[in-house]
Design a protein around this motif. Structure first.
Motif, PDB file in Angstrom:
ATOM      1  N   PHE A 115     172.819 -20.028 -20.891  1.00 30.12           N
ATOM      2  CA  PHE A 115     172.978 -18.607 -20.480  1.00 30.12           C
ATOM      3  C   PHE A 115     171.994 -17.834 -20.003  1.00 30.12           C
ATOM      4  N   ASN A 116     170.788 -18.476 -20.116  1.00 36.88           N
ATOM      5  CA  ASN A 116     169.475 -17.819 -19.757  1.00 36.88           C
ATOM      6  C   ASN A 116     169.008 -18.486 -18.248  1.00 36.88           C
ATOM      7  N   SER A 117     169.722 -19.287 -17.780  1.00 34.16           N
ATOM      8  CA  SER A 117     169.148 -19.829 -16.419  1.00 34.16           C
ATOM      9  C   SER A 117     168.959 -18.977 -15.298  1.00 34.16           C
ATOM     10  N   ARG A 118     167.915 -19.048 -14.403  1.00 32.19           N
ATOM     11  CA  ARG A 118     167.729 -18.272 -13.145  1.00 32.19           C
ATOM     12  C   ARG A 118     168.876 -18.577 -12.417  1.00 32.19           C
ATOM     13  N   ILE A 119     169.642 -17.844 -11.818  1.00 36.18           N
ATOM     14  CA  ILE A 119     170.914 -18.046 -10.850  1.00 36.18           C
ATOM     15  C   ILE A 119     170.697 -17.138  -9.829  1.00 36.18           C
ATOM     16  N   LYS A 139     172.677 -14.158 -18.257  1.00 36.32           N
ATOM     17  CA  LYS A 139     171.978 -13.038 -18.260  1.00 36.32           C
ATOM     18  C   LYS A 139     171.075 -12.831 -17.076  1.00 36.32           C
ATOM     19  N   ASN A 140     170.803 -13.830 -16.559  1.00 32.90           N
ATOM     20  CA  ASN A 140     169.645 -13.852 -15.421  1.00 32.90           C
ATOM     21  C   ASN A 140     170.494 -13.930 -13.980  1.00 32.90           C
ATOM     22  N   LEU A 141     171.170 -13.056 -13.614  1.00 27.37           N
ATOM     23  CA  LEU A 141     171.771 -13.256 -12.168  1.00 27.37           C
ATOM     24  C   LEU A 141     171.222 -12.113 -11.172  1.00 27.37           C
ATOM     25  N   LYS A 142     171.248 -12.907 -10.097  1.00 28.77           N
ATOM     26  CA  LYS A 142     170.896 -12.076  -8.917  1.00 28.77           C
ATOM     27  C   LYS A 142     171.717 -12.688  -7.776  1.00 28.77           C
ATOM     28  N   GLY A 143     171.985 -11.685  -6.701  1.00 29.47           N
ATOM     29  CA  GLY A 143     172.944 -12.222  -5.525  1.00 29.47           C
ATOM     30  C   GLY A 143     172.240 -11.523  -4.321  1.00 29.47           C
ATOM     31  N   TYR A 172     164.284 -20.688  -9.023  1.00 31.74           N
ATOM     32  CA  TYR A 172     165.648 -20.328  -9.542  1.00 31.74           C
ATOM     33  C   TYR A 172     166.224 -21.857 -10.229  1.00 31.74           C
ATOM     34  N   ASP A 173     166.760 -22.103 -11.069  1.00 40.25           N
ATOM     35  CA  ASP A 173     167.427 -23.135 -11.853  1.00 40.25           C
ATOM     36  C   ASP A 173     168.838 -23.508 -11.006  1.00 40.25           C
ATOM     37  N   TYR A 174     169.586 -22.453 -10.458  1.00 44.62           N
ATOM     38  CA  TYR A 174     170.821 -22.668  -9.905  1.00 44.62           C
ATOM     39  C   TYR A 174     170.790 -21.904  -8.884  1.00 44.62           C
ATOM     40  N   ASP A 199     164.079 -24.710  -8.525  1.00 51.18           N
ATOM     41  CA  ASP A 199     163.171 -25.468  -9.399  1.00 51.18           C
ATOM     42  C   ASP A 199     163.227 -26.818  -9.314  1.00 51.18           C
ATOM     43  N   LYS A 200     162.108 -27.739  -9.360  1.00 49.78           N
ATOM     44  CA  LYS A 200     162.189 -29.304  -9.126  1.00 49.78           C
ATOM     45  C   LYS A 200     163.228 -29.795  -9.933  1.00 49.78           C
ATOM     46  N   ASP A 201     163.774 -29.262 -11.324  1.00 49.32           N
ATOM     47  CA  ASP A 201     164.848 -29.819 -11.846  1.00 49.32           C
ATOM     48  C   ASP A 201     166.102 -29.206 -11.540  1.00 49.32           C
ATOM     49  N   GLY A 202     166.108 -28.104 -10.748  1.00 50.07           N
ATOM     50  CA  GLY A 202     167.211 -27.312 -10.383  1.00 50.07           C
ATOM     51  C   GLY A 202     168.435 -27.880  -9.521  1.00 50.07           C
ATOM     52  N   THR A 203     169.507 -27.185  -9.521  1.00 45.29           N
ATOM     53  CA  THR A 203     170.733 -27.889  -8.828  1.00 45.29           C
ATOM     54  C   THR A 203     171.088 -26.630  -7.715  1.00 45.29           C
ATOM     55  N   ALA A 204     171.623 -27.088  -6.759  1.00 47.17           N
ATOM     56  CA  ALA A 204     172.360 -26.202  -5.678  1.00 47.17           C
ATOM     57  C   ALA A 204     173.498 -26.736  -5.782  1.00 47.17           C
ATOM     58  N   VAL A 205     174.669 -25.534  -5.452  1.00 42.56           N
ATOM     59  CA  VAL A 205     175.993 -25.894  -5.216  1.00 42.56           C
ATOM     60  C   VAL A 205     176.400 -25.347  -4.023  1.00 42.56           C
TER      61      VAL A 205
END
Length: 307
Positions: A115-119, A139-143, A172-174, A199-205
Motif C-alpha cells: 500500500f506504500n509503493s510509489r505508483i 497511498k503514494n499515487l501519481k498520474g 517508482y516501484d510500479y 526502481d531497479k526492483d520495480g515492475t511496469a505493467v
C-alpha cells in the motif's frame, strides 16, 4: 526509407497497407496503416497533425469518475482486506471475501507491491484507476497525461499532472500504462523513459490491444481494437520484445485479458454504429457466449488485449 517500412522492427519486405476509418466518434476519417509482415505490429503510416480533434472534451478517459473518492470505513476495511489477500499477504477477512469477489486489480501480482509503493500511472486521463486504488488503501499515487486541460489534485492525495512521460521525474516501484501505450507516437522512447523512472526492483505493467489476435482476423477493419487514428501502434508480443531490447527491462509475463467487448463493439461497427451508441442487438445469452469465447481465446493467447 520505404514508405511501408515498419517503425518497430524496420522490416520492409511483405508489409501491407490497409485503410482504416475513425469509428469511435463516427467521424469516418480515413487513415493508412502498415501491417508488418515480420513483427505483425499494426501502425499508422503518417501521424495526424490535429490529434485534438480525436480527443474531444467528452472523450471517455477525461470524464470525471462516477464514484466518490472515499468509501465509508466499513467498506474501505473490506476492500483493503480483499486487496491485501490478493497481493499475497495474510488476511483472513480478505480470503473470505475472495470466495465471492474476484481481484479488482487483476494486473497486480502477489508480493509485487504494497500500500506504500510509489505508483505512477501513465496516460491516466482523469485518474479513475488511481482513485479506485486510493479507495482501496494505496497511498503514494501519481498520474500523468498530456491531454488533460490542467493538473488535477484530489483531496485524497491523488495527483495528476499535465505531462508527457519525457517530462516525468522521480523513481517508482510500479509504473502502469492502462491502454495508453498504443496512443503514443514514440514507443521506443517511452520504454526508455519507463526504464529511467523505474526502481531497479520495480515492475511496469503495459496493457494493450494485441495486433495478431483472433478479432483482427475475424473483423478486419471493423475490429474495435484498431481505434484509428488514436491507436498509433497496435503491438504484438514480438514488437514489445523488440522495443525493450535496448533497455534493462525484460518481459516477465504476458496475461491475455480480453472480454466480450471485442465482439460486441466490433459487431456494432459492422452495423454502422459508433462505440457508445445505444443498441440492444445481443441477448444476455449471446453476451454470455461472447464472454466464454473470450475466456477460451485468452487461454489460447488469441484474445484481443493483453497485460
Amino acid at each position: 526509407m520505404s514508405e511501408t517500412r515498419c517503425k518497430i522492427c524496420k522490416n520492409e519486405s511483405g508489409n501491407q497497407i490497409v485503410i482504416l476509418q475513425e469509428r469511435h466518434l463516427g467521424l469516418g476519417d480515413k487513415f493508412e496503416y502498415i501491417v508488418c509482415a515480420e513483427c505483425k505490429c499494426i501502425q499508422i503510416r503518417d501521424f495526424p497533425t490535429d490529434m485534438e480533434r480525436y480527443y474531444p472534451s467528452e472523450y471517455y478517459s477525461f470524464n470525471e469518475p462516477a464514484f466518490p473518492s472515499q468509501l465509508n470505513w466499513f467498506n474501505s476495511f473490506l476492500k483493503r482486506s480483499l486487496i491485501r489477500f490478493y497481493m499475497g499477504y495474510s488476511d483472513p477477512v480478505g480470503f473470505i471475501i475472495s470466495l465471492k469477489l474476484p481481484h479488482p486489480f487483476h494486473w497486480i501480482r502477489k508480493k509485487e507491491i504494497d500500500f506504500n509503493s510509489r505508483i505512477l500511472d501513465v496516460g491516466t486521463g482523469s485518474g479513475r484507476k488511481l482513485l479506485s486504488m486510493a479507495r482501496s488503501g494505496f497511498k503514494n499515487l501519481k498520474g500523468i497525461d498530456p491531454y488533460i486541460k490542467k493538473d488535477i489534485i484530489y483531496e485524497n492525495g491523488v495527483r495528476i499532472f499535465k505531462k508527457d512521460i519525457s517530462e516525468a521525474e522521480g523513481e517508482y516501484d510500479y509504473i502502469t500504462l492502462h491502454h495508453s501505450f498504443e496512443h503514443m507516437p514514440n514507443p521506443a522512447e517511452v520504454v526508455q523513459h519507463i526504464d529511467r523512472l523505474l526502481d531497479k526492483d520495480g515492475t511496469a505493467v503495459i496493457r494493450i490491444p494485441v495486433g495478431d489476435c483472433h478479432a483482427w482476423k475475424k473483423y478486419g477493419e471493423f475490429w474495435v481494437g484498431l481505434d484509428a487514428p488514436r491507436h498509433f501502434f497496435i503491438h504484438t508480443i514480438k514488437s514489445i520484445e523488440i522495443l525493450i531490447e535496448k533497455t534493462s527491462l525484460f518481459l516477465d509475463e504476458v496475461i491475455f485479458d480480453s472480454s466480450a467487448h471485442q465482439f460486441i463493439m466490433s459487431e456494432k461497427y459492422m452495423n454502422g454504429l459508433t462505440l457508445f451508441e445505444h443498441d440492444n442487438q445481443f441477448s444476455k445469452k449471446e453476451i454470455r457466449n461472447f464472454e466464454k469465447e473470450a475466456e477460451l481465446l485468452n487461454k489460447n493467447k488469441q484474445g484481443d488485449t493483453a497485460c
